[in-house]
Design a protein around this motif. Structure first.
Motif, PDB file in Angstrom:
ATOM      1  N   MET A 104     -26.949  -0.020   4.108  1.00 19.41           N
ATOM      2  CA  MET A 104     -28.147   0.033   4.940  1.00 19.41           C
ATOM      3  C   MET A 104     -28.506  -1.319   5.552  1.00 19.41           C
ATOM      4  SD  MET A 104     -30.520   2.346   2.451  1.00 19.41           S
ATOM      5  CE  MET A 104     -31.985   1.747   3.275  1.00 19.41           C
ATOM      6  N   LYS A 105     -27.818  -2.375   5.178  1.00 22.78           N
ATOM      7  CA  LYS A 105     -28.191  -3.719   5.632  1.00 22.78           C
ATOM      8  C   LYS A 105     -28.302  -3.824   7.156  1.00 22.78           C
ATOM      9  CE  LYS A 105     -29.329  -7.856   4.388  1.00 22.78           C
ATOM     10  NZ  LYS A 105     -30.602  -8.066   3.675  1.00 22.78           N
ATOM     11  N   PRO A 106     -27.417  -3.209   7.953  1.00 23.91           N
ATOM     12  CA  PRO A 106     -27.558  -3.341   9.419  1.00 23.91           C
ATOM     13  C   PRO A 106     -28.867  -2.795   9.972  1.00 23.91           C
ATOM     14  CG  PRO A 106     -25.364  -2.554   8.853  1.00 23.91           C
ATOM     15  CD  PRO A 106     -26.175  -2.516   7.592  1.00 23.91           C
ATOM     16  N   VAL A 107     -29.567  -1.936   9.220  1.00 23.75           N
ATOM     17  CA  VAL A 107     -30.781  -1.336   9.756  1.00 23.75           C
ATOM     18  C   VAL A 107     -31.868  -2.389   9.960  1.00 23.75           C
ATOM     19  CG1 VAL A 107     -32.081  -0.769   7.655  1.00 23.75           C
ATOM     20  CG2 VAL A 107     -32.128   0.797   9.572  1.00 23.75           C
ATOM     21  N   GLU A 108     -31.742  -3.536   9.303  1.00 23.47           N
ATOM     22  CA  GLU A 108     -32.747  -4.591   9.480  1.00 23.47           C
ATOM     23  C   GLU A 108     -32.697  -5.193  10.878  1.00 23.47           C
ATOM     24  OE1 GLU A 108     -33.911  -6.512   5.279  1.00 23.47           O
ATOM     25  OE2 GLU A 108     -31.970  -7.174   6.035  1.00 23.47           O
ATOM     26  N   GLY A 109     -31.602  -4.986  11.592  1.00 20.98           N
ATOM     27  CA  GLY A 109     -31.518  -5.451  12.967  1.00 20.98           C
ATOM     28  C   GLY A 109     -31.932  -4.393  13.974  1.00 20.98           C
ATOM     29  N   GLU A 110     -32.368  -3.230  13.513  1.00 20.78           N
ATOM     30  CA  GLU A 110     -32.755  -2.135  14.399  1.00 20.78           C
ATOM     31  C   GLU A 110     -34.267  -1.904  14.329  1.00 20.78           C
ATOM     32  OE1 GLU A 110     -29.850   1.243  14.408  1.00 20.78           O
ATOM     33  OE2 GLU A 110     -29.047   0.216  12.648  1.00 20.78           O
ATOM     34  N   LYS A 111     -34.727  -0.937  15.100  1.00 21.74           N
ATOM     35  CA  LYS A 111     -36.148  -0.618  15.165  1.00 21.74           C
ATOM     36  C   LYS A 111     -36.382   0.815  14.701  1.00 21.74           C
ATOM     37  CE  LYS A 111     -37.578  -4.461  17.248  1.00 21.74           C
ATOM     38  NZ  LYS A 111     -38.575  -5.393  16.688  1.00 21.74           N
ATOM     39  N   ALA A 112     -37.369   0.983  13.846  1.00 27.36           N
ATOM     40  CA  ALA A 112     -37.786   2.311  13.408  1.00 27.36           C
ATOM     41  C   ALA A 112     -38.945   2.790  14.279  1.00 27.36           C
ATOM     42  CB  ALA A 112     -38.203   2.287  11.941  1.00 27.36           C
ATOM     43  N   PHE A 113     -39.062   4.094  14.389  1.00 26.39           N
ATOM     44  CA  PHE A 113     -40.136   4.673  15.208  1.00 26.39           C
ATOM     45  C   PHE A 113     -41.282   5.100  14.309  1.00 26.39           C
ATOM     46  CE2 PHE A 113     -42.339   8.234  17.223  1.00 26.39           C
ATOM     47  CZ  PHE A 113     -42.660   7.664  18.446  1.00 26.39           C
ATOM     48  N   LEU A 114     -42.432   4.454  14.492  1.00 23.86           N
ATOM     49  CA  LEU A 114     -43.671   4.855  13.830  1.00 23.86           C
ATOM     50  C   LEU A 114     -44.696   5.127  14.921  1.00 23.86           C
ATOM     51  CD1 LEU A 114     -44.000   2.329  10.852  1.00 23.86           C
ATOM     52  CD2 LEU A 114     -43.142   4.659  10.808  1.00 23.86           C
ATOM     53  N   PRO A 115     -45.207   6.339  15.016  1.00 22.69           N
ATOM     54  CA  PRO A 115     -46.147   6.656  16.105  1.00 22.69           C
ATOM     55  C   PRO A 115     -47.325   5.686  16.124  1.00 22.69           C
ATOM     56  CG  PRO A 115     -45.508   8.645  14.920  1.00 22.69           C
ATOM     57  CD  PRO A 115     -44.962   7.496  14.135  1.00 22.69           C
ATOM     58  N   PHE A 116     -47.647   5.245  17.305  1.00 23.45           N
ATOM     59  CA  PHE A 116     -48.764   4.308  17.477  1.00 23.45           C
ATOM     60  C   PHE A 116     -50.055   5.099  17.666  1.00 23.45           C
ATOM     61  CE2 PHE A 116     -51.548   1.959  20.422  1.00 23.45           C
ATOM     62  CZ  PHE A 116     -51.805   0.845  19.628  1.00 23.45           C
ATOM     63  N   THR A 117     -50.988   4.906  16.766  1.00 19.93           N
ATOM     64  CA  THR A 117     -52.285   5.579  16.834  1.00 19.93           C
ATOM     65  C   THR A 117     -53.384   4.550  16.636  1.00 19.93           C
ATOM     66  OG1 THR A 117     -52.262   6.065  14.463  1.00 19.93           O
ATOM     67  CG2 THR A 117     -51.314   7.729  15.933  1.00 19.93           C
ATOM     68  N   GLY A 118     -54.598   4.978  16.888  1.00 22.70           N
ATOM     69  CA  GLY A 118     -55.731   4.078  16.726  1.00 22.70           C
ATOM     70  C   GLY A 118     -55.943   3.633  15.290  1.00 22.70           C
ATOM     71  N   THR A 119     -55.504   4.452  14.328  1.00 22.50           N
ATOM     72  CA  THR A 119     -55.710   4.084  12.928  1.00 22.50           C
ATOM     73  C   THR A 119     -54.844   2.913  12.509  1.00 22.50           C
ATOM     74  OG1 THR A 119     -54.048   5.739  12.277  1.00 22.50           O
ATOM     75  CG2 THR A 119     -56.362   6.435  12.326  1.00 22.50           C
ATOM     76  N   THR A 120     -53.779   2.641  13.259  1.00 23.36           N
ATOM     77  CA  THR A 120     -52.897   1.528  12.902  1.00 23.36           C
ATOM     78  C   THR A 120     -53.373   0.199  13.460  1.00 23.36           C
ATOM     79  OG1 THR A 120     -51.505   1.905  14.855  1.00 23.36           O
ATOM     80  CG2 THR A 120     -50.938   3.102  12.848  1.00 23.36           C
ATOM     81  N   LEU A 121     -54.480   0.214  14.205  1.00 21.19           N
ATOM     82  CA  LEU A 121     -54.966  -1.007  14.836  1.00 21.19           C
ATOM     83  C   LEU A 121     -55.917  -1.763  13.923  1.00 21.19           C
ATOM     84  CD1 LEU A 121     -55.712   0.071  18.520  1.00 21.19           C
ATOM     85  CD2 LEU A 121     -54.035  -1.604  17.771  1.00 21.19           C
ATOM     86  N   THR A 122     -55.930  -3.059  14.110  1.00 21.14           N
ATOM     87  CA  THR A 122     -56.902  -3.931  13.467  1.00 21.14           C
ATOM     88  C   THR A 122     -57.433  -4.883  14.521  1.00 21.14           C
ATOM     89  OG1 THR A 122     -55.759  -3.816  11.342  1.00 21.14           O
ATOM     90  CG2 THR A 122     -57.294  -5.634  11.661  1.00 21.14           C
ATOM     91  N   VAL A 123     -58.734  -4.916  14.664  1.00 18.73           N
ATOM     92  CA  VAL A 123     -59.346  -5.807  15.657  1.00 18.73           C
ATOM     93  C   VAL A 123     -59.480  -7.193  15.030  1.00 18.73           C
ATOM     94  CG1 VAL A 123     -61.285  -6.179  17.205  1.00 18.73           C
ATOM     95  CG2 VAL A 123     -60.580  -3.852  16.625  1.00 18.73           C
ATOM     96  N   SER A 124     -58.544  -8.062  15.348  1.00 25.01           N
ATOM     97  CA  SER A 124     -58.578  -9.420  14.802  1.00 25.01           C
ATOM     98  C   SER A 124     -59.602 -10.254  15.563  1.00 25.01           C
ATOM     99  CB  SER A 124     -57.200 -10.056  14.913  1.00 25.01           C
ATOM    100  OG  SER A 124     -56.844 -10.239  16.270  1.00 25.01           O
ATOM    101  N   PRO A 125     -60.075 -11.342  14.964  1.00 29.05           N
ATOM    102  CA  PRO A 125     -61.030 -12.205  15.679  1.00 29.05           C
ATOM    103  C   PRO A 125     -60.459 -12.753  16.984  1.00 29.05           C
ATOM    104  CG  PRO A 125     -60.996 -12.722  13.324  1.00 29.05           C
ATOM    105  CD  PRO A 125     -59.884 -11.762  13.576  1.00 29.05           C
ATOM    106  N   GLU A 126     -59.140 -13.019  17.019  1.00 26.98           N
ATOM    107  CA  GLU A 126     -58.529 -13.543  18.243  1.00 26.98           C
ATOM    108  C   GLU A 126     -58.577 -12.522  19.369  1.00 26.98           C
ATOM    109  OE1 GLU A 126     -57.147 -13.538  15.289  1.00 26.98           O
ATOM    110  OE2 GLU A 126     -57.234 -15.675  14.738  1.00 26.98           O
ATOM    111  N   VAL A 127     -58.274 -11.254  19.044  1.00 25.08           N
ATOM    112  CA  VAL A 127     -58.304 -10.210  20.066  1.00 25.08           C
ATOM    113  C   VAL A 127     -59.720 -10.006  20.580  1.00 25.08           C
ATOM    114  CG1 VAL A 127     -57.936  -7.752  20.473  1.00 25.08           C
ATOM    115  CG2 VAL A 127     -56.243  -9.052  19.196  1.00 25.08           C
ATOM    116  N   GLU A 128     -60.685  -9.912  19.666  1.00 22.95           N
ATOM    117  CA  GLU A 128     -62.072  -9.706  20.081  1.00 22.95           C
ATOM    118  C   GLU A 128     -62.560 -10.867  20.935  1.00 22.95           C
ATOM    119  OE1 GLU A 128     -66.015  -7.911  17.996  1.00 22.95           O
ATOM    120  OE2 GLU A 128     -65.031  -9.563  16.943  1.00 22.95           O
ATOM    121  N   LYS A 129     -62.201 -12.085  20.550  1.00 16.85           N
ATOM    122  CA  LYS A 129     -62.618 -13.253  21.322  1.00 16.85           C
ATOM    123  C   LYS A 129     -62.015 -13.229  22.721  1.00 16.85           C
ATOM    124  CE  LYS A 129     -62.553 -18.320  21.184  1.00 16.85           C
ATOM    125  NZ  LYS A 129     -62.109 -19.512  20.404  1.00 16.85           N
TER     126      LYS A 129
END
Length: 634
Positions: free
Chosen positions: A76-101
């Motif tokens: 499985m070692k080569p998988v570290e060079g690939e990308k997995a698909f995780l659906p992007f939803t609002g629950t995965t977001l975090t409003v950091s101070p930098e983004v809000e600023k």
């Protein structure tokens, strides 16, 4: 009307002048906000590899508990060079101070995604002490609170537990820290602008839709994680309250004789059991080949800490002996995959094979593992080379030696590289089709053994190019060049110091041949004065200017002739006809002048180009060097 027109012009001019500035400000604001979102958004898929449990009584195969995950981890070692698909939803977001600023700094462009908070509640902390058994009242926290006017409207938001244990696993004291937001007289009237998850998700969806796709493809991290289980009773960690509750609820209240052997009663001293000959005889008569089902694993087995975490995939399993005789032992292997993202997915896969074939057969588990990780359409690939045993790389990651079967490659364009000692590296760009097995077969050519060339220059430290490829600075030695092929050489200084580039060509005929080339870098002024070049180009431009002037005169006389002919046909006046004939005669003369002037202008241009070629050193080059210049420049 005299006043309105200038005013409208001024307004229109202002709008036109402000338009590009406003567009640029909008683009700059979007760039800044997008950069802050990208830099603050971090998410990956962790793939935890746990030990496999030995379900057989035999300790001879206990080594597989570690060998199986180690083999899977290597595959499985080569998988570290690939990308997995995780659906992007609002629950995965975090409003950091930098983004809000960043968003608030450009609020004039993103006001629709900002929430104005009219009031803020002050946060209060209370500590409550109790000697009540926590688990008996776990569902009724408010009963611990004093219900008076101050605390009547307390809202529990979070709590932390600190439990004191005795060795009997009984809770004796409990301290509860409760952080609350309560309504009272502590309102702070403000006018705050805040960015919340919902607003940030809408901003990304509407303003940066491409980020949704890029955020859905996350890197993969492989982790070896396991907990060794021994016969000794483990100490109960104080922070695992649920586990402690289970232990407390399951504590037996029957006779101490029925207690498990690995749990000691602190009030009862340990007893040494006397040997009973009758019991020993009964034990000897019991068949050793019939262990009870669901027996405890051996002391060297492991149990994964299956505290499921978000955005994590767990690989665990078990194995046992299916049959054992004179030949190789047959192993039944079960692998369990658990993936926790928005939902929890579980899969179980079974493999039955001989113990000596396990290292080859276990690759069958690779496909379901990669499919669960990738989480998007994939296709299998069979790669072969001629000759075989070439190292195969997929998008820069090593995946094995050819011939090779590699499952579950995401559909789309991928780069494959084949490397073998003594052979030229072969790169292939292939489009992987989904839901099928793709076949890639390619020959790789052997390296040609060639001769050697030594290139020096005066002055030294000049850049050297062979066949348009940079090979180093002088003095430089290049070996293993192809035989029987004309190689082009260009030597030039690193900085523009007025020295002419040096060109030449050479051909190697046998492997032992060595060629030495010395490039004498010459000054431009020694070849041709710049004044001569300027005069030549001035004459060329003047010649083409005269030619264009004659062409204009030709067009003018042609239309004048036609004009007076029309007047003659309309009025039947012979004077118009004479004028038309004169213009036609001049027009025919311009044809001849155009040809003559064009030839002269071409000659002047050729002279100017010749002066430029002299400027590059053409006058003192051999025919081979001239060919080299033409080959490199064109």
């Amino acid at each position: 009307m005299k006043i309105t027109f200038p005013l409208s012009v001024l307004i229109l001019s202002a709008l036109i002048s402000c338009g590009p500035s406003l567009i640029k400000q909008t683009e700059d604001a979007k760039t800044a906000v997008q950069a802050s979102i990208v830099s603050s958004y971090t998410r990956d898929l962790k793939v935890e590899m746990h030990f496999f449990t030995n379900l057989s009584a035999s300790k001879e195969i206990s080594y597989l508990g570690k060998a199986i995950p180690e083999m899977l981890f290597a595959y499985m070692k080569p998988v570290e060079g690939e990308k997995a698909f995780l659906p992007f939803t609002g629950t995965t977001l975090t409003v950091s101070p930098e983004v809000e600023k960043s968003i608030l700094a450009n609020i004039q462009f993103f006001s629709n995604y900002v929430t104005n908070v009219a009031s803020v509640l002050t946060q209060k902390t209370f500590r409550l002490l109790t000697n009540t058994n926590f688990f008996a009242s776990a569902t009724n926290f408010p009963q611990f609170l004093v219900t008076n006017d101050v605390y009547r409207s307390i809202i529990l938001t979070n709590f932390s537990l600190k439990v004191q244990w005795m060795n009997t696993n009984v809770i004796t004291n409990l301290v509860i820290n409760i952080t609350t937001n309560y309504t009272g007289t502590n309102f702070v009237n403000t006018n705050l602008n805040r960015v919340f998850k919902s607003g940030l998700f809408s901003l990304i969806t509407n303003e940066f839709p491409a980020l949704k796709d890029s955020f859905s493809l996350v890197p993969v991290t492989l982790v070896k994680k396991f907990v060794i289980v021994t016969n000794k009773a483990p100490s109960i960690p104080t922070n695992v309250v649920k586990a402690a509750a289970a232990v407390t609820n399951q504590a037996p209240k029957s006779d101490p004789k029925d207690k498990p052997k690995d749990v000691k009663d602190p009030k009862t001293p340990p007893k040494t059991e006397k040997a009973d000959p009758k019991k020993d005889k009964d034990k000897k008569t019991q068949p050793a080949a019939e262990p009870k089902k669901d027996t405890a694993p051996a002391t060297n087995t492991v149990k994964p800490a299956m505290e499921l975490k978000k955005n994590t995939m767990y690989i665990t399993g078990s194995y046992k002996i299916q049959s054992q005789g004179k030949g190789p032992t047959v192993i039944e292997l079960k692998m369990k995959l658990i993936k926790v993202t928005g939902v929890t997915n579980e899969e179980i896969h079974t493999l039955v094979c001989r113990e000596d074939e396990l290292s080859d057969k276990i690759i069958d588990f690779l496909k379901p593992i990669r499919q669960m990780i990738m989480n998007r359409p994939t296709g299998d690939v069979i790669l072969s080379t001629s000759p075989e045993l070439a190292n195969v790389y997929l998008d820069g990651s090593y995946i094995g030696k050819s011939p090779l079967y590699y499952p579950s490659v995401p559909g789309g364009t991928h780069q494959f590289a084949f490397i073998k000692d003594g052979y030229n590296m072969k790169n292939i760009q292939a489009v992987i089709m989904t839901n099928i097995t793709n076949l890639i077969k390619t020959p790789i050519s052997k390296l040609a053994e060639g001769g050697m060339v030594f290139i020096g220059s005066v002055p030294t430290n000049c850049m050297v190019f062979i066949d348009s490829l940079y090979v180093g600075n002088t003095p430089v030695q290049v070996s293993n060049l192809a035989l029987g092929v004309e190689h082009r050489v260009k030597v030039q200084t690193i900085t523009s110091n007025g020295l002419v580039p040096f060109y030449t060509v050479f051909t190697l005929k046998h492997p032992e041949e060595e060629i030495t080339i010395t490039a004498w870098m010459k000054d431009y002024e020694e070849v041709s004065p710049k004044s001569a070049q300027k005069a030549a180009w001035f004459a060329a431009y003047a010649g083409w200017g005269v030619t264009l002037g004659i062409v204009g005169a030709s067009i003018y006389t042609h239309y004048q002739s036609e004009y007076y002919k029309d007047l003659y046909y309309a009025n039947n006046v012979t004077t118009y006809l004479d004028i038309a004939n004169e213009y036609e005669s001049v027009n025919k003369t311009t044809y001849t002048l155009i040809i003559i002037s064009g030839i002269i202008s071409a000659g002047l241009t050729g002279n100017a180009l010749y002066q430029e070629h002299v400027y590059l050193g053409f006058d003192k080059l051999s025919p081979d060097e001239v060919n080299a210049i033409i080959s490199i420049q064109y």
